[in-house]
Motif scaffolding. Structure first.
Motif, mmCIF file in Angstrom:
data_model
loop_
_atom_site.group_PDB
_atom_site.id
_atom_site.type_symbol
_atom_site.label_atom_id
_atom_site.label_comp_id
_atom_site.label_asym_id
_atom_site.label_seq_id
_atom_site.Cartn_x
_atom_site.Cartn_y
_atom_site.Cartn_z
ATOM 1 N N LEU A 1 -38.398 -2.494 -19.226
ATOM 2 C CA LEU A 1 -39.309 -1.368 -19.470
ATOM 3 C C LEU A 1 -38.611 -0.197 -20.156
ATOM 4 N N SER A 2 -37.352 0.056 -19.769
ATOM 5 C CA SER A 2 -36.671 1.255 -20.295
ATOM 6 C C SER A 2 -35.834 0.949 -21.540
ATOM 7 N N ARG A 3 -35.847 -0.297 -21.997
ATOM 8 C CA ARG A 3 -35.065 -0.662 -23.178
ATOM 9 C C ARG A 3 -35.805 -0.279 -24.472
ATOM 10 N N TYR A 4 -35.018 -0.064 -25.533
ATOM 11 C CA TYR A 4 -35.590 0.152 -26.864
ATOM 12 C C TYR A 4 -35.588 -1.187 -27.612
ATOM 13 N N PRO A 5 -36.505 -1.357 -28.568
ATOM 14 C CA PRO A 5 -36.585 -2.659 -29.243
ATOM 15 C C PRO A 5 -35.242 -3.169 -29.771
ATOM 16 N N HIS A 6 -34.393 -2.269 -30.331
ATOM 17 C CA HIS A 6 -33.142 -2.765 -30.929
ATOM 18 C C HIS A 6 -32.157 -3.264 -29.864
ATOM 19 N N GLU A 7 -32.425 -2.956 -28.592
ATOM 20 C CA GLU A 7 -31.528 -3.429 -27.529
ATOM 21 C C GLU A 7 -31.901 -4.839 -27.047
ATOM 22 N N LEU A 8 -32.978 -5.373 -27.603
ATOM 23 C CA LEU A 8 -33.437 -6.709 -27.186
ATOM 24 C C LEU A 8 -33.134 -7.739 -28.277
ATOM 25 N N SER A 9 -33.064 -8.998 -27.871
ATOM 26 C CA SER A 9 -32.885 -10.068 -28.859
ATOM 27 C C SER A 9 -34.219 -10.314 -29.582
ATOM 28 N N GLY A 10 -34.167 -11.094 -30.669
ATOM 29 C CA GLY A 10 -35.391 -11.390 -31.417
ATOM 30 C C GLY A 10 -36.438 -12.074 -30.547
ATOM 31 N N GLY A 11 -36.002 -13.038 -29.733
ATOM 32 C CA GLY A 11 -36.933 -13.758 -28.864
ATOM 33 C C GLY A 11 -37.542 -12.846 -27.812
ATOM 34 N N GLN A 12 -36.725 -11.886 -27.297
ATOM 35 C CA GLN A 12 -37.255 -10.942 -26.294
ATOM 36 C C GLN A 12 -38.283 -10.005 -26.936
ATOM 37 N N ARG A 13 -37.973 -9.553 -28.160
ATOM 38 C CA ARG A 13 -38.934 -8.672 -28.858
ATOM 39 C C ARG A 13 -40.247 -9.414 -29.107
ATOM 40 N N GLN A 14 -40.122 -10.694 -29.464
ATOM 41 C CA GLN A 14 -41.330 -11.495 -29.699
ATOM 42 C C GLN A 14 -42.192 -11.513 -28.432
ATOM 43 N N ARG A 15 -41.533 -11.661 -27.276
ATOM 44 C CA ARG A 15 -42.289 -11.722 -26.024
ATOM 45 C C ARG A 15 -42.889 -10.369 -25.659
ATOM 46 N N VAL A 16 -42.172 -9.276 -26.005
ATOM 47 C CA VAL A 16 -42.732 -7.934 -25.775
ATOM 48 C C VAL A 16 -44.016 -7.777 -26.593
ATOM 49 N N MET A 17 -43.965 -8.229 -27.840
ATOM 50 C CA MET A 17 -45.140 -8.086 -28.692
ATOM 51 C C MET A 17 -46.312 -8.925 -28.151
ATOM 52 N N ILE A 18 -45.991 -10.105 -27.643
ATOM 53 C CA ILE A 18 -47.040 -10.958 -27.068
ATOM 54 C C ILE A 18 -47.633 -10.263 -25.838
ATOM 55 N N ALA A 19 -46.765 -9.636 -25.027
ATOM 56 C CA ALA A 19 -47.254 -8.901 -23.846
ATOM 57 C C ALA A 19 -48.208 -7.793 -24.270
ATOM 58 N N MET A 20 -47.845 -7.058 -25.326
ATOM 59 C CA MET A 20 -48.727 -5.979 -25.830
ATOM 60 C C MET A 20 -50.069 -6.533 -26.276
ATOM 61 N N ALA A 21 -50.024 -7.703 -26.919
ATOM 62 C CA ALA A 21 -51.265 -8.270 -27.469
ATOM 63 C C ALA A 21 -52.190 -8.790 -26.374
ATOM 64 N N LEU A 22 -51.608 -9.225 -25.261
ATOM 65 C CA LEU A 22 -52.432 -9.885 -24.233
ATOM 66 C C LEU A 22 -52.807 -8.975 -23.074
#
Ligand code: SF4
Length: 336
Positions: A164-185
């Motif tokens: 929750l407290s991380r910034y996008p650049h602190e995550l891997s590509g796969g983690q960012r993908q999952r964050v975006m999926i979470a936002m969409a759903l």
């Protein structure tokens, strides 16, 4: 009141027997100094609530442009030249920019191929996932963050409280993908357009995400358009398949019928190039040639230079979509 509450979208369950999303004659063009390119050419597509329709084809066949067109997100100098995308009783392409933005937040979601373009680099991930809940459900910050944490857990992110407290650049590509999926759903949209949603993910997480999308369509009655080049994914989750080639829809069929044997020679080629266990060690049948450049599209049936069954009318006349048994449609002169 949230902006979307003022709109006339038909509520879930009241949309009647017709499709929840009905794309009709959608045509998207790019006006370039060298001339006009047609990226999406008169596509008709219907998706019922609770159904997953997979849009398949090689790269450059117009799958992504079709999904961007439905949501009014075609980048300039492109534009939707004609057609409609009627969702829950309203044409998404006739909405004002404000209405469209509001609908995209609450009722319609898209998962993009590239997560960095959808995430704000200077906001912690938790705030971004929680924002739709705060805006559209009028939840408190604490409630929204709790919902965000639960959603991050559902998309398979370990230690979601820390994410929750991380910034996008602190995550891997796969983690960012999952964050975006979470936002969409997170708001259980009525329409989800997912463009290669699991490409960057390993097989276990991919399965988890596909389960989530399936659960959403089954439980919330969401209409899902799943854009993918991966026929294995299609076989796992889709109810129907729409095959695109050079901007045109060339076949659509219920998924079982398609995998029993595609009717269109291009669909047959795609399926023949799918690896199976029995094929191990054997060379896969690839479709000869390349997807044509939109500025130099072959005449008639755009597939004719690559088609093993091309005959008389193929190079000269555009085949219409012929309706076949079982709810299948195919754009090929063999079925005239
Ligand atoms: Fe092949 Fe002709 Fe059918 Fe096109 S219309 S897919 S070229 S047989």
């Amino acid at each position: 009141m949230a902006a979307t509450d003022k709109q006339d979208f038909i509520p879930p369950g009241e949309a009647g027997p017709g499709p929840l999303l009905s794309v009709e004659g959608l045509t998207t063009v790019f006006e370039l100094p060298s001339g006009r390119l047609t990226a999406v050419d008169g596509v008709d597509l219907a998706v019922a609530g609770g159904d997953i329709v997979a849009v398949v084809g090689e790269s450059g066949c117009g799958k992504t442009m079709l999904s961007l067109s439905v949501l009014g997100l075609v980048p300039p100098p492109g534009r939707v030249a004609s057609g409609r995308a009627v969702f829950a009783g309203r044409d998404l392409l006739a909405l004002s920019e404000r209405e469209r933005r509001a609908a995209r937040g609450a009722k319609v979601s898209m998962i993009f191929q590239e997560p960095m373009t959808a995430l704000n680099p200077v906001l912690p991930v938790g705030e971004q996932v929680a924002e739709p809940v705060r805006v559209h459900r009028r939840a408190s910050k604490r409630e929204a963050l709790a919902a965000a944490e639960a959603m991050l857990a559902k998309v398979g992110l370990p230690d979601p409280a820390r994410v929750l407290s991380r910034y996008p650049h602190e995550l891997s590509g796969g983690q960012r993908q999952r964050v975006m999926i979470a936002m969409a759903l997170i708001l259980s949209p009525q329409l989800l357009i997912a463009d290669e949603p699991t490409t960057a993910l390993d097989v276990t997480v991919q399965r988890q995400i596909l389960d989530l999308v399936e659960g959403l369509s089954r439980d919330a009655g969401t209409a899902v358009v799943l854009v993918t080049h991966n026929l294995g994914v299609v076989a796992q989750v889709a109810d129907a398949v729409a095959v695109m080639y050079a901007g045109r829809l060339v076949e659509d069929a219920p998924v079982a019928l398609f995998f029993d044997g595609p009717a269109h020679p291009y669909g047959q080629g795609l399926l023949a190039s799918l690896p199976r266990l029995a094929d191990r060690g054997r060379r896969l049948a690839a479709i000869p040639g390349m997807v044509p450049n939109l500025s130099r599209l072959p005449s008639g049936c755009h597939f004719h230079p690559r088609c093993p069954r091309a005959f008389g009318p193929c190079a000269g006349e555009v085949p219409p979509l012929f309706s076949l048994a079982g709810g299948r449609r195919v754009r090929c002169w063999l079925y005239a």
